[in-house]
Motif scaffolding. Sequence first.
Motif, PDB file in Angstrom:
ATOM      1  N   LEU A 200       0.783  -1.171   0.111  1.00 17.47           N
ATOM      2  CA  LEU A 200      -0.094   0.017  -0.055  1.00 17.47           C
ATOM      3  C   LEU A 200       1.043   1.239   0.009  1.00 17.47           C
ATOM      4  N   ALA A 201       1.895   1.318   0.778  1.00 16.76           N
ATOM      5  CA  ALA A 201       2.773   2.556   1.036  1.00 16.76           C
ATOM      6  C   ALA A 201       3.214   3.153  -0.280  1.00 16.76           C
ATOM      7  N   PRO A 202       4.059   2.154  -1.060  1.00  9.38           N
ATOM      8  CA  PRO A 202       4.671   2.916  -2.387  1.00  9.38           C
ATOM      9  C   PRO A 202       3.424   3.161  -3.476  1.00  9.38           C
TER      10      PRO A 202
ATOM     11  N   GLY B  89      -2.237  10.187   0.118  1.00  9.00           N
ATOM     12  CA  GLY B  89      -2.097   8.751  -0.371  1.00  9.00           C
ATOM     13  C   GLY B  89      -3.104   7.884   0.516  1.00  9.00           C
ATOM     14  N   PHE B  90      -3.026   7.812   1.634  1.00 15.01           N
ATOM     15  CA  PHE B  90      -4.115   7.232   2.437  1.00 15.01           C
ATOM     16  C   PHE B  90      -4.559   7.688   3.714  1.00 15.01           C
ATOM     17  N   VAL B  91      -5.806   7.638   3.882  1.00 18.44           N
ATOM     18  CA  VAL B  91      -6.437   8.548   5.112  1.00 18.44           C
ATOM     19  C   VAL B  91      -7.173   7.198   5.819  1.00 18.44           C
ATOM     20  N   TRP B  92      -6.942   7.508   7.112  1.00 13.68           N
ATOM     21  CA  TRP B  92      -7.558   6.262   8.292  1.00 13.68           C
ATOM     22  C   TRP B  92      -7.807   6.952   9.527  1.00 13.68           C
ATOM     23  N   GLN B  93      -8.062   6.232  10.639  1.00 13.87           N
ATOM     24  CA  GLN B  93      -8.550   6.754  11.901  1.00 13.87           C
ATOM     25  C   GLN B  93      -7.475   6.571  12.891  1.00 13.87           C
TER      26      GLN B  93
ATOM     27  N   VAL C 121       2.138   8.364   8.848  1.00 10.28           N
ATOM     28  CA  VAL C 121       2.018   9.923   9.401  1.00 10.28           C
ATOM     29  C   VAL C 121       2.834  10.869   8.773  1.00 10.28           C
ATOM     30  N   GLY C 122       2.481  11.996   8.052  1.00  5.78           N
ATOM     31  CA  GLY C 122       3.261  12.993   7.606  1.00  5.78           C
ATOM     32  C   GLY C 122       3.857  12.554   6.214  1.00  5.78           C
ATOM     33  N   SER C 123       3.808  11.287   5.748  1.00  6.74           N
ATOM     34  CA  SER C 123       4.344  10.817   4.460  1.00  6.74           C
ATOM     35  C   SER C 123       3.255  10.595   3.543  1.00  6.74           C
ATOM     36  N   ILE C 124       2.629   9.490   3.749  1.00  4.77           N
ATOM     37  CA  ILE C 124       1.147   9.191   2.735  1.00  4.77           C
ATOM     38  C   ILE C 124       0.005   9.619   3.517  1.00  4.77           C
ATOM     39  N   SER C 125      -0.096   9.959   4.786  1.00  5.98           N
ATOM     40  CA  SER C 125      -1.066  10.271   5.297  1.00  5.98           C
ATOM     41  C   SER C 125      -1.010  11.676   5.997  1.00  5.98           C
ATOM     42  N   PRO C 126      -1.858  12.649   6.294  1.00  7.15           N
ATOM     43  CA  PRO C 126      -1.633  13.776   6.631  1.00  7.15           C
ATOM     44  C   PRO C 126      -1.206  14.041   8.196  1.00  7.15           C
ATOM     45  N   PRO C 127      -0.150  14.902   8.266  1.00  8.84           N
ATOM     46  CA  PRO C 127       0.414  14.952   9.811  1.00  8.84           C
ATOM     47  C   PRO C 127      -1.040  15.082  10.928  1.00  8.84           C
TER      48      PRO C 127
END
Length: 446
Positions: A173-175, A197-201, A249-255
């Motif tokens: 998923l990450a790349p 790239g990816f949002v979650w909780q 966190v802060g790379s593919i997902s918002p800080p």
Amino acid sequence: MPVNREAVIRIEVAVCIVMLSLLLADCTSVHAPVTLTFVDQGWATPAFNQERERELQEFARETGIQVKLLPSPESTREQLALWRELLRPSASGPDVYTIDVIWPGILNENFVDLKPYFASEISAGFPAITASYTIDNKLVAVPYDANIGLLYYRTDLLREYGYREPPRTWDELAPMAARIQAGERAKDRKAKKQFWGFVWQGAATEALTCNALEWQAAEGGGQIIEKDKTISVNNPDAIRAWQRAARWVGSISPPGEVGYKEWDSLNVWMAGDAAFMRNWTSAYVDGQAAGSPIRNKFDVSLLPGGKAGRVGTLGGTGLVVSRFSTHPREAVELVRYLISRDVQIRRSRLLTEAPTRPELYDLPEVREPNPRFALLSQAFRTGIVSRPSNLTGKKYEEVSNAYMQAVHSVLTGERNAPESAKALENELVRITGFKKGPPPGGSARP
Ligand code: GLC
């Protein structure tokens, strides 16, 4: 004999009075219409609210029983606090509640055993879902809304960036997320600045417990506390899974991900600003609503997996009847109506809600508008991981709180993962009194 008009009138009036009083006596012996109070956690979108309103009106028409709906707060924790308030014996609280799948062990004694009323529905249901609503052979709740963590992905972007299918593992998923994110941002620096790239909780709420359990269970890192009451959370696979999420966190997902609940991630996703999202089955309908910028541009799959497979946390709600209800018979009728075939079929079509009755998945009217349901009916049998709620009963809230805080401190970089897992292990021993040990088939403890 001459007719005495006055006498006739007097007799007529007397007859009328007798008839009227008989009529009135009869009226007072008829029960006033029953009004039930219902409090439902629900995923309160306009479409959902509208459909539920229609259902309650239909129920009132069919049975003469009115239903008053109480509003509910957003997060599981606040809901539980409110339910506890409402369930005090002195309070004239609701007759019917929905409860989160993790609450039977916490609130059990406030509810009527529903087994005698729903034996056939239950024997035909998904065994794992029924089990989570059963405590010591008592059916605390009837499954109402079946939920599982899923991966939402943008079909248009996957195609554009050359991917034939969504990621099958968390490592894949990450790349993929990084590449799509970079590409989208490069298109128009200003407009796509917010693309992720990816949002979650990731906020320290029950939803983080669900997310983190998925990451670690997929990698063989166990279920925090195992079925045999072993506290297994301090193991290298769980630790690695938490560390990997911290790198998102802060790379593919918002800080700001570490403050996200379901609605926060859904808002980013709905704005078209994310390639992937982890969310519940219930999040589908919003993206497909008229006017949604991502309508027909996304699909769902099972969450990515790891060396132990692909799993989603079991979520959802069940319906309960309060022990303090003064109308238990009518309350059971409401429950029966809400889980009926017709209501479930309609909800699957209008709200894309996954039925809790397995046999409905075979009906063309359920399957055809929702092709991905095939995936869900299988997942409810073999792809779920359950939180250790029934195992820990009243202590579950404390257990989950300790777990989510431990993971959260790793996501924010406050603590390193091995330290945090070790401290959590000790805390769980203190809370539950259970023993420590490795997860089944998992790696040894560090
Ligand atoms: C969803 C699930 C529920 C879970 C909650 C966490 O509402 O249905 O089981 O506890 O999310 O936020």
